[in-house]
Design a protein around this motif. Structure first.
Motif, short mmCIF file in Angstrom:
data_model
loop_
_atom_site.label_atom_id
_atom_site.label_comp_id
_atom_site.label_asym_id
_atom_site.label_seq_id
_atom_site.Cartn_x
_atom_site.Cartn_y
_atom_site.Cartn_z
N ARG A 197 50.79 31.94 56.24
CA ARG A 197 51.40 33.23 56.40
C ARG A 197 51.39 33.99 55.07
O ARG A 197 50.86 35.28 55.11
N LEU A 198 51.53 33.32 54.01
CA LEU A 198 51.67 33.72 52.65
C LEU A 198 50.11 34.05 52.32
O LEU A 198 49.80 35.29 51.64
N SER A 199 49.29 33.17 52.40
CA SER A 199 47.95 33.52 52.20
C SER A 199 47.26 34.80 52.99
O SER A 199 46.65 35.56 52.41
N TYR A 200 47.63 34.72 54.43
CA TYR A 200 47.11 35.92 55.01
C TYR A 200 47.71 37.26 54.30
O TYR A 200 46.89 38.32 54.13
N THR A 201 49.14 37.26 53.95
CA THR A 201 49.57 38.39 53.66
C THR A 201 49.32 38.63 52.13
O THR A 201 48.90 40.18 51.79
N MET A 202 48.83 37.88 51.24
CA MET A 202 48.20 38.05 49.81
C MET A 202 46.80 38.84 50.19
O MET A 202 46.42 39.58 49.48
N ALA A 203 46.02 38.28 51.20
CA ALA A 203 44.71 38.82 51.29
C ALA A 203 44.89 40.18 51.87
O ALA A 203 44.15 40.90 51.36
N ALA B 48 47.00 42.22 51.04
CA ALA B 48 47.46 43.05 49.84
C ALA B 48 46.27 43.45 48.95
O ALA B 48 45.93 44.55 48.38
N THR B 49 45.38 42.43 48.83
CA THR B 49 44.17 42.58 48.11
C THR B 49 43.24 43.51 48.68
O THR B 49 42.77 44.20 48.17
N VAL B 50 43.04 43.47 50.19
CA VAL B 50 42.21 44.47 50.70
C VAL B 50 42.90 45.94 50.75
O VAL B 50 42.05 46.77 50.24
N LEU C 274 37.52 39.76 53.65
CA LEU C 274 37.32 41.12 52.68
C LEU C 274 38.10 40.70 51.47
O LEU C 274 37.43 41.20 50.50
N ALA C 275 38.95 39.89 51.47
CA ALA C 275 39.53 39.76 50.23
C ALA C 275 38.56 38.99 49.18
O ALA C 275 38.94 38.88 47.94
N GLU C 276 38.12 38.14 49.81
CA GLU C 276 37.05 37.10 49.11
C GLU C 276 35.67 38.02 48.73
O GLU C 276 34.91 37.34 47.98
N ASP C 277 35.51 39.35 49.11
CA ASP C 277 34.37 39.94 48.78
C ASP C 277 34.39 41.46 48.54
O ASP C 277 34.61 42.47 49.39
N VAL C 278 34.56 41.87 47.21
CA VAL C 278 34.79 43.06 46.61
C VAL C 278 33.82 43.96 47.31
O VAL C 278 34.04 45.33 47.66
N THR C 279 32.57 43.50 47.35
CA THR C 279 31.33 44.56 48.27
C THR C 279 31.97 44.90 49.51
O THR C 279 31.74 46.10 49.70
N ALA C 280 32.36 43.97 50.23
CA ALA C 280 32.73 44.20 51.61
C ALA C 280 33.95 45.20 51.60
O ALA C 280 34.10 45.97 52.62
N ARG C 281 34.81 44.86 50.74
CA ARG C 281 36.06 45.97 50.73
C ARG C 281 35.55 47.37 50.51
O ARG C 281 35.95 48.15 51.14
N LEU D 96 44.16 43.90 60.65
CA LEU D 96 43.07 43.00 60.29
C LEU D 96 43.40 41.54 60.63
O LEU D 96 44.43 40.98 60.09
N ALA D 97 42.68 40.88 61.61
CA ALA D 97 43.38 39.38 62.10
C ALA D 97 42.72 38.92 60.74
O ALA D 97 42.10 39.00 59.91
N GLU D 98 43.50 37.50 60.75
CA GLU D 98 43.26 36.77 59.42
C GLU D 98 41.93 36.70 58.83
O GLU D 98 41.54 36.61 57.75
#
Length: 368
Positions: free
Chosen positions: A104-110, A112-114, A53-60, A45-47
């Motif tokens: 890089r940290l923010s992307y990786t955390m996102a 993980a959430t997804v 997706l990380a910001e939208d549980v419905t999208a996940r 998943l590109a950034e």
């Protein structure tokens, strides 16, 4: 039984509709070609997609439903490329942003959430592969401190995610020639005792391992001696040429020169391993008097034409060593992202991916 996934970074889509369209175009036909009800993916998943997706549980939940509807499962993400992985020229940009950059940290955390919301019920954990800190230059002691701080933040986040979801997500750091963590030994030396071993370990890319001319069995033993683990195996093979200085050898290897990706080369001499950062440089600068291995991921099932060979022997030895060292085989992902730049390619991509997965299942063991 271990699921063997194929990595979707071979596909260029960098928005959610495009990703789903490419699943229909490639992943579903691969599953059908293999004749199985479910197919494992190593999803890229590109950034912007991961962040959205990380910001939208419905999208996940919607993506999870789209995957289930197609008989596709995801237990691992490839978060090495941040974006732009199919631009005309990628080269060194694939190592950006570095682990010193907050992006890089923010992307990786996102990611993980997804991933936590995509894991199938059968998965005991999720994995995310990432770059080995950065390209080797520039890198300073201050950068070491910044990268370690980023890993500390990530580990706390992953622990919280595990508490929330009941299953851990683990980061898999992927050594690569030319990077700060060039070899498995470099990665072990940097990570051991510095990071949370429960949530951060190694991604063993067997093409990269082969290019370094490391012994695969000893490399795996070295990882486990320090208390680290192999979180993920990327089943991949490098190009090898025994006599790169001959006219035939030069012609054969020169056919793989292409402008998009970086193809690091190593020459194994009696006095040490010589390095070139890309194939054109190697053809000009290396003595070519001893065997070469080239960072060019080649299809596992298709041996290159002589005088070239591939390093599937290293892959098989590494996989067997990992199996012997672990109670449970880690995630295995076939990662041949170079299909679109292979010289003379005429194979349908879905058929080629299916053939690779069949080879991996037959030789490594497991299921798609």
């Amino acid at each position: 039984m271990t699921s063997i996934a194929y990595c979707t970074n071979v596909h260029p889509a960098e928005d959610l509709p495009g990703i789903i369209a490419q699943l229909d175009r490639y992943a579903v036909p691969v599953r059908e070609e293999l004749g199985v009800d479910t197919l494992a993916l190593g999803l890229w998943l590109a950034e912007p997609v991961a962040r959205g997706l990380a910001e939208d549980v419905t999208a996940r939940r919607g993506l999870a439903a789209e995957l289930r509807a197609r008989g596709l499962t995801v237990s691992t993400l490839n978060a090495f490329p941040y974006g732009g992985f199919h631009q005309d020229v990628v080269k060194h940009s694939v190592y950006l942003p570095r682990w010193t950059d907050p992006r890089r940290l923010s992307y990786t955390m996102a990611c993980a959430t997804v991933l936590a919301d995509l894991l199938p019920d059968s998965a005991s954990y999720g994995s995310i592969s990432t770059l080995p800190l950065a390209w080797r230059e520039p890198w300073t002691k201050t950068d070491d401190v910044r990268a370690q701080a980023a890993f500390d933040v990530l580990a706390r986040y992953l622990r919280a995610e595990a508490d929330r979801n009941g299953r851990p997500i683990k980061l898999a750091v992927e050594p690569e020639p030319g990077c700060v963590l060039d070899t498995v030994a470099d990665a072990v030396g940097w990570l051991a005792g510095r990071v949370d071993h429960d949530h951060i370990g190694i991604c063993l890319d067997t093409c990269h391992l082969a290019v370094s001319f490391a012994d695969p069995v000893e490399a795996v033993k070295e990882i486990h001696r320090t208390g680290l683990s192999v979180v993920k195996v990327q089943a991949s093979a490098a190009l090898e040429v025994a006599e790169p200085g001959t006219d035939e050898g030069k012609r054969a290897i020169a056919a793989f020169v292409e402008p998009r990706y970086l193809h690091q080369v190593r020459e194994n001499t009696p006095t040490g391993v010589l390095a070139a950062d890309d194939l054109p440089e190697a053809l000009t600068d290396l003595p070519a008097s001893h065997p070469w291995r080239v960072h060019f991921h080649v299809p596992l099932h298709a041996e290159p034409a002589a005088p070239l060979t591939s390093t599937t022997d290293v892959l098989l030895a590494a996989a067997e060593a990992v199996r012997a060292a672990s109670d449970v085989m880690p995630h295995v992902e076939v990662e041949t992202y170079t299909w679109t730049v292979l010289p003379g390619l005429s194979t349908d991509l879905a058929a080629g991916i299916a053939a690779e997965l069949r080879w991996a299942i037959d030789h490594i063991g497991g299921a798609p």
